[in-house]
Motif scaffolding. Structure first.
Motif, PDB file in Angstrom:
ATOM      1  N   CYS A 170     -85.008 -79.678 -52.079  1.00 39.37           N
ATOM      2  CA  CYS A 170     -86.240 -80.451 -51.892  1.00 39.37           C
ATOM      3  C   CYS A 170     -87.473 -79.571 -52.041  1.00 39.37           C
ATOM      4  CB  CYS A 170     -86.235 -81.123 -50.518  1.00 39.37           C
ATOM      5  SG  CYS A 170     -85.056 -82.482 -50.351  1.00 39.37           S
TER       6      CYS A 170
ATOM      7  N   GLU B 276     -89.598 -76.698 -64.421  1.00 45.13           N
ATOM      8  CA  GLU B 276     -88.188 -76.701 -64.024  1.00 45.13           C
ATOM      9  C   GLU B 276     -87.928 -75.572 -63.041  1.00 45.13           C
ATOM     10  OE1 GLU B 276     -85.496 -75.998 -67.344  1.00 45.13           O
ATOM     11  OE2 GLU B 276     -87.174 -75.207 -68.493  1.00 45.13           O
ATOM     12  N   THR B 277     -86.850 -75.732 -62.283  1.00 46.82           N
ATOM     13  CA  THR B 277     -86.549 -74.771 -61.235  1.00 46.82           C
ATOM     14  C   THR B 277     -85.044 -74.600 -61.088  1.00 46.82           C
ATOM     15  OG1 THR B 277     -86.948 -74.229 -58.899  1.00 46.82           O
ATOM     16  CG2 THR B 277     -86.555 -76.529 -59.408  1.00 46.82           C
TER      17      THR B 277
ATOM     18  N   VAL C 258     -87.936 -78.518 -55.748  1.00 47.94           N
ATOM     19  CA  VAL C 258     -88.362 -79.626 -56.604  1.00 47.94           C
ATOM     20  C   VAL C 258     -89.823 -79.989 -56.330  1.00 47.94           C
ATOM     21  CG1 VAL C 258     -87.991 -82.056 -57.172  1.00 47.94           C
ATOM     22  CG2 VAL C 258     -86.030 -80.527 -56.914  1.00 47.94           C
TER      23      VAL C 258
ATOM     24  N   ALA D  92     -83.190 -78.224 -61.820  1.00 43.58           N
ATOM     25  CA  ALA D  92     -83.922 -79.469 -61.613  1.00 43.58           C
ATOM     26  C   ALA D  92     -85.166 -79.396 -62.487  1.00 43.58           C
ATOM     27  CB  ALA D  92     -84.298 -79.658 -60.153  1.00 43.58           C
ATOM     28  N   GLN D  93     -85.500 -80.495 -63.135  1.00 41.51           N
ATOM     29  CA  GLN D  93     -86.650 -80.535 -64.038  1.00 41.51           C
ATOM     30  C   GLN D  93     -87.555 -81.693 -63.656  1.00 41.51           C
ATOM     31  OE1 GLN D  93     -83.849 -80.956 -67.336  1.00 41.51           O
ATOM     32  NE2 GLN D  93     -84.740 -79.155 -68.294  1.00 41.51           N
ATOM     33  N   VAL D  94     -88.844 -81.464 -63.782  1.00 43.67           N
ATOM     34  CA  VAL D  94     -89.835 -82.451 -63.371  1.00 43.67           C
ATOM     35  C   VAL D  94     -90.795 -82.720 -64.523  1.00 43.67           C
ATOM     36  CG1 VAL D  94     -91.682 -82.995 -61.748  1.00 43.67           C
ATOM     37  CG2 VAL D  94     -89.687 -81.673 -60.976  1.00 43.67           C
TER      38      VAL D  94
ATOM     39  N   ILE E 287     -81.772 -83.818 -62.062  1.00 35.37           N
ATOM     40  CA  ILE E 287     -81.181 -82.902 -61.080  1.00 35.37           C
ATOM     41  C   ILE E 287     -79.699 -82.745 -61.366  1.00 35.37           C
ATOM     42  CG2 ILE E 287     -80.734 -82.483 -58.629  1.00 35.37           C
ATOM     43  CD1 ILE E 287     -83.135 -84.221 -57.952  1.00 35.37           C
TER      44      ILE E 287
ATOM     45  N   LEU F 272     -85.572 -90.290 -59.722  1.00 36.18           N
ATOM     46  CA  LEU F 272     -84.641 -89.156 -59.694  1.00 36.18           C
ATOM     47  C   LEU F 272     -83.423 -89.506 -60.535  1.00 36.18           C
ATOM     48  CD1 LEU F 272     -84.644 -88.205 -55.885  1.00 36.18           C
ATOM     49  CD2 LEU F 272     -86.231 -87.472 -57.674  1.00 36.18           C
TER      50      LEU F 272
ATOM     51  N   VAL G  77     -87.529 -87.034 -62.767  1.00 37.47           N
ATOM     52  CA  VAL G  77     -86.892 -85.796 -62.331  1.00 37.47           C
ATOM     53  C   VAL G  77     -85.423 -85.834 -62.726  1.00 37.47           C
ATOM     54  CG1 VAL G  77     -86.442 -84.273 -60.362  1.00 37.47           C
ATOM     55  CG2 VAL G  77     -88.426 -85.809 -60.326  1.00 37.47           C
TER      56      VAL G  77
END
Length: 424
Positions: free
Chosen positions: A111, A12-13, A114, A42-44, A59, A89, A57
């Motif tokens: 962008c 995550e970011t 992520v 945002a999490q992936v 967001i 997304l 993802v």
């Protein structure tokens, strides 16, 4: 794939803007943010089973334009060595986040962050077991007082490390507009999705991902505002200074016994794919457009001047209908499936699809790979109002059309989603 092992990587970011920025969500004359209430994330999650690799993802955003969403998906696809349709997304649809279309610098920053998170998730891959479950909640209310349609399911995907048994991730699917904060709030916030993540992470000791359901006509039960907002204007709604926390506490209370009872198992089915359907929207006659603009001004204070100019421009160029290509994307894992479109679909879409498929673990939702406006059922279409007509006067510039999709489009989409669903 029965001898393959399900792998999951997570990262995550932070995507909080570093300075005041134009927001989107209320159609205000002044949309400039005035500080930070809570950070945006945002999490992936990268999944792999055998040769199948895909990515979910989440967001904190109202929903990118489809063009911006697809650009991000294409860039992530290169990082993960997969195709665009293998990346889903899921936008939270919070109304207190930046307008990425008005801030290319912010969009570019999101962008990049992520993509970096995707690369980190790929390095975090570990074998997992998983299981779906449903809790039931009352966090949402139908915006129409005379309509009782609600999707009370909280879809839960519980994922544990297959070696240690440690809880690795909880993925939830909620169905209530992410709009506890109303038009008098100018602080950046992920709204109640953020407080849900924080409360559940503290309780369960693992990352929490939250995706949005078919909430186009479902408002949050609690709200925090000094004004009387149009989507919380009767005695059913609860005004509270702790509304964000109230939503989170309700979700935690409702899911905790279910989460504790779920026992993740080995998963031998994973897929992600997309299908396309083309639907039509009419361009209204100019007299009808003027009627709608007058109603929007009278009931919501919406200025339809620019929208009227666009309608006139289309008619002068002999354009009487517009087309929208809708991507329906499926993330199928074990006996459950997240399915999404970019539109703000009404709750009845999810209820009808799940009923047709006889699967309570099939979750149809909106705000997936972008946000392209309200998509009403036939019943809502006949009632008109903000969700059908008036919102188009504000957001038509992002949706690529000036009018709602035709009345029968709801049945067409529900049929299409059902026919293309995985056999699980």
């Amino acid at each position: 794939m029965k001898n393959k092992i399900l792998m999951l990587g997570f990262s995550e970011t932070d995507i909080t803007p570093s300075k005041p920025i134009e927001t989107i969500g209320f159609g205000r004359a002044d949309e400039l943010s005035r500080g930070i209430l809570h950070p945006l994330s945002a999490q992936v999650a990268v999944w792999q089973l055998g040769e199948e690799r895909c990515c979910v993802v989440t967001i904190d955003h109202i929903g990118f334009s489809k063009q911006h969403a697809n650009t991000l998906r294409d860039e992530m696809a290169k990082v993960l060595c997969i195709s665009r349709e293998k990346i889903m997304l899921c936008f939270s649809h919070c109304h207190c986040a930046p307008n990425e279309s008005a801030s290319p610098e912010y969009y570019r920053s999101v962008c990049d962050r992520v993509k970096d998170a995707a690369a980190l998730a790929l390095q975090d891959m570990a074998p997992v077991n998983a299981v779906w479950g449903n809790a039931f909640t009352n966090i949402g209310l139908n915006r129409r007082k005379d309509c009782n349609a609600l999707d009370r399911r909280i879809g839960i995907l519980k994922i544990c490390d297959s070696r240690s048994g440690k809880l690795k991730l909880l993925l939830l699917r909620l169905t209530a507009h992410n709009s506890v904060l109303k038009a008098d709030n100018y602080l950046i916030s992920p709204d109640y999705f953020g407080t849900v993540r924080d409360a559940l992470r503290k309780e369960f000791g693992c990352p929490i991902m939250v995706t949005q359901g078919a909430s186009g006509n479902i408002a949050p039960r609690y709200f925090k505002s000094a004004i009387n907002p149009p989507d919380a204007n009767d005695e059913r709604f609860i005004r509270s200074d702790t509304a964000l926390e109230d939503m989170a506490k309700t979700v935690l209370y409702d899911i905790k016994p279910v989460v504790m009872s779920l026992c993740p198992q080995k998963i031998d089915q994973l897929s992600m794919y997309s299908r396309q359907i083309e639907l039509k929207a009419d361009v209204p006659s100019y007299p009808r457009a003027m009627e709608i603009a007058d109603e929007a001004q009278k009931y919501c204070g919406i200025d339809g001047t620019d929208w009227l100019k666009q309608v006139q421009h289309l008619l002068q160029n002999d354009i009487h209908q517009q087309t929208e290509k809708i991507e329906v994307q499926y993330f199928s894992l074990g006996n459950g499936c997240l399915c999404g479109v970019a539109n703000e679909i009404m709750v009845e879409f999810a209820l009808r699809v799940s009923e047709f498929l006889h699967n309570d673990f099939f979750y149809f939702g909106g705000y997936t790979n972008g946000c392209t406006g309200y998509f009403p059922t036939e019943e809502e279409f006949d009632k008109g109002g903000y969700e059908v007509y008036w919102s188009m006067l504000i957001y038509y510039v992002y949706h690529g059309r000036v009018f709602p999709l035709r009345r029968d489009s709801a049945s067409e989409l529900i049929r299409f989603v059902t026919e293309n669903a995985p056999n699980i």
